[in-house]
Design a protein around this motif. Structure first.
Motif, PDB file in Angstrom:
ATOM      1  N   ALA A   1      73.814 -65.135 -29.375  1.00 45.52           N
ATOM      2  CA  ALA A   1      74.495 -63.895 -29.753  1.00 45.52           C
ATOM      3  C   ALA A   1      73.484 -62.871 -30.257  1.00 45.52           C
ATOM      4  CB  ALA A   1      75.528 -64.165 -30.833  1.00 45.52           C
ATOM      5  N   PRO A   2      73.646 -61.599 -29.890  1.00 41.95           N
ATOM      6  CA  PRO A   2      72.817 -60.560 -30.497  1.00 41.95           C
ATOM      7  C   PRO A   2      73.233 -60.374 -31.954  1.00 41.95           C
ATOM      8  CG  PRO A   2      74.534 -59.568 -29.168  1.00 41.95           C
ATOM      9  CD  PRO A   2      74.636 -61.051 -28.943  1.00 41.95           C
ATOM     10  N   MET A   3      72.388 -59.770 -32.740  1.00 42.18           N
ATOM     11  CA  MET A   3      72.733 -59.550 -34.140  1.00 42.18           C
ATOM     12  C   MET A   3      74.012 -58.722 -34.261  1.00 42.18           C
ATOM     13  SD  MET A   3      72.015 -60.345 -37.216  1.00 42.18           S
ATOM     14  CE  MET A   3      70.403 -61.081 -36.968  1.00 42.18           C
ATOM     15  N   GLN A   4      74.182 -57.755 -33.351  1.00 39.87           N
ATOM     16  CA  GLN A   4      75.388 -56.935 -33.335  1.00 39.87           C
ATOM     17  C   GLN A   4      76.107 -57.119 -31.997  1.00 39.87           C
ATOM     18  OE1 GLN A   4      76.623 -54.779 -35.901  1.00 39.87           O
ATOM     19  NE2 GLN A   4      75.145 -55.943 -37.108  1.00 39.87           N
TER      20      GLN A   4
ATOM     21  N   ARG B   1      76.958 -62.608 -39.673  1.00 39.34           N
ATOM     22  CA  ARG B   1      75.700 -62.951 -39.009  1.00 39.34           C
ATOM     23  C   ARG B   1      74.517 -62.320 -39.734  1.00 39.34           C
ATOM     24  NH1 ARG B   1      77.026 -60.954 -34.546  1.00 39.34           N
ATOM     25  NH2 ARG B   1      78.256 -62.763 -33.895  1.00 39.34           N
ATOM     26  N   ALA B   2      74.671 -61.073 -40.164  1.00 37.66           N
ATOM     27  CA  ALA B   2      73.605 -60.391 -40.899  1.00 37.66           C
ATOM     28  C   ALA B   2      73.364 -61.066 -42.248  1.00 37.66           C
ATOM     29  CB  ALA B   2      73.967 -58.917 -41.094  1.00 37.66           C
ATOM     30  N   GLN B   3      74.447 -61.459 -42.918  1.00 38.34           N
ATOM     31  CA  GLN B   3      74.311 -62.139 -44.201  1.00 38.34           C
ATOM     32  C   GLN B   3      73.570 -63.455 -44.040  1.00 38.34           C
ATOM     33  OE1 GLN B   3      77.650 -64.394 -45.858  1.00 38.34           O
ATOM     34  NE2 GLN B   3      77.545 -63.104 -47.684  1.00 38.34           N
TER      35      GLN B   3
ATOM     36  N   ASN C   1      79.819 -75.477 -41.547  1.00 35.15           N
ATOM     37  CA  ASN C   1      79.236 -74.149 -41.727  1.00 35.15           C
ATOM     38  C   ASN C   1      78.809 -73.557 -40.388  1.00 35.15           C
ATOM     39  OD1 ASN C   1      79.580 -74.615 -44.442  1.00 35.15           O
ATOM     40  ND2 ASN C   1      77.467 -75.274 -44.765  1.00 35.15           N
ATOM     41  N   VAL C   2      78.874 -72.251 -40.286  1.00 38.69           N
ATOM     42  CA  VAL C   2      78.489 -71.574 -39.049  1.00 38.69           C
ATOM     43  C   VAL C   2      77.133 -70.895 -39.165  1.00 38.69           C
ATOM     44  CG1 VAL C   2      80.865 -71.296 -38.242  1.00 38.69           C
ATOM     45  CG2 VAL C   2      79.864 -69.535 -39.714  1.00 38.69           C
ATOM     46  N   ASP C   3      76.488 -70.988 -40.339  1.00 37.10           N
ATOM     47  CA  ASP C   3      75.124 -70.476 -40.485  1.00 37.10           C
ATOM     48  C   ASP C   3      74.139 -71.466 -39.877  1.00 37.10           C
ATOM     49  OD1 ASP C   3      74.071 -72.394 -42.586  1.00 37.10           O
ATOM     50  OD2 ASP C   3      75.750 -71.541 -43.711  1.00 37.10           O
ATOM     51  N   ASP C   4      72.871 -71.060 -39.776  1.00 37.48           N
ATOM     52  CA  ASP C   4      71.847 -71.931 -39.178  1.00 37.48           C
ATOM     53  C   ASP C   4      70.856 -72.450 -40.218  1.00 37.48           C
ATOM     54  OD1 ASP C   4      70.511 -69.565 -39.732  1.00 37.48           O
ATOM     55  OD2 ASP C   4      69.490 -69.450 -37.785  1.00 37.48           O
TER      56      ASP C   4
ATOM     57  N   VAL D   1      85.056 -58.696 -34.373  1.00 38.21           N
ATOM     58  CA  VAL D   1      83.640 -58.611 -34.003  1.00 38.21           C
ATOM     59  C   VAL D   1      82.832 -58.005 -35.143  1.00 38.21           C
ATOM     60  CG1 VAL D   1      82.009 -57.433 -32.484  1.00 38.21           C
ATOM     61  CG2 VAL D   1      84.003 -58.597 -31.512  1.00 38.21           C
ATOM     62  N   THR D   2      83.348 -56.978 -35.780  1.00 32.22           N
ATOM     63  CA  THR D   2      82.650 -56.357 -36.906  1.00 32.22           C
ATOM     64  C   THR D   2      82.516 -57.327 -38.073  1.00 32.22           C
ATOM     65  OG1 THR D   2      83.457 -54.158 -36.280  1.00 32.22           O
ATOM     66  CG2 THR D   2      82.708 -54.432 -38.545  1.00 32.22           C
TER      67      THR D   2
END
Length: 231
Positions: free
Chosen positions: A123-126, A57-59, A89-92, A50-51
């Motif tokens: 998903a939340p950012m964290q 996700r932040a990147q 890719n899993v980015d948006d 998760v971390t």
């Protein structure tokens, strides 16, 4: 040119600052794939996983779509035939670049998945371990990512689109990860022309009819301009 199916990999987002799977620095270099990208790794140490994806996700949130992402959105909007982007890719960045006809075959960082009922939500950012599902309330939330050993998403739709394609293009892929690495052979069997756009030939580069080598931010817009000129 008719219908076009485009497979994109890490190389198209690298110029936006999203590190590739094999980058020598950054998040991937700090962890073994077995620990952060397998169901067994999640079962063994869910906090680590998760971390790790919170960091990815932040990147991704800090990155911006580049000229290649925007060019593919332009192709979709202006081309006469169907244009489908299938991304590993899993980015948006494709969505933020303007693409709408898009399949995330390996999941998405901005989505959460319930391991109990398969419900998905934003998903939340964290994310945190033990987060509850809004549908079934089970404490079974996980990143909505296809890990090694799991089946990629929407494979039937992908193969159906490839069977109707007049042109199959792979952009920024390594050719090392299946089933995506087998798409070029599938497209060739269906009678489609095939093109690889990459910094260097991929592991399956010899299977393509043609290749354009160079940075995606240069090669992809130039290729899109050429397709649109030809109608």
């Amino acid at each position: 040119m008719g219908n076009i199916v485009i497979l994109t990999g890490a190389g198209i987002s690298a110029e936006s600052g999203i590190e590739t799977f094999r980058a020598e620095t950054g998040l991937w270099a700090q962890h073994r794939v077995e620990d952060v990208a397998t169901p067994e790794g999640f079962a063994r140490d869910p906090q680590l996983v998760v971390t790790f994806y919170n960091g990815r996700r932040a990147q991704a949130a800090d990155a911006q779509p580049n000229a290649a992402h925007k060019a593919l959105a332009r192709l979709e909007a202006e081309h006469q035939g169907e244009v489908l982007v299938v991304t590993q890719n899993v980015d948006d960045l494709h969505e933020r670049g303007g693409s709408r006809n898009l399949i995330h075959m390996h999941g998405a960082l901005n989505s959460a998945l319930c391991g109990q009922c398969d419900n998905r939500w934003e998903a939340p950012m964290q994310m945190h371990v033990g987060q509850t599902c809004p549908a079934c309330t089970a404490p079974a939330a996980r990143p909505d990512i296809v890990w090694f050993g799991e089946m990629p998403y929407q494979m039937e739709r992908i193969f159906e689109a490839i069977s109707r394609a007049d042109l199959f293009v792979a952009i920024g892929t390594s050719g090392n990860v299946y089933p995506a690495a087998g798409f070029v052979a599938e497209a060739a069997r269906a009678g489609a022309a095939t093109l690889e756009i990459n910094l260097e030939p991929s592991a399956v580069g010899s299977q393509f009819d043609d290749a354009l080598l160079g940075p995606a931010t240069q090669t992809v817009p130039a290729w899109v301009n050429d397709i649109l000129k030809r109608g």
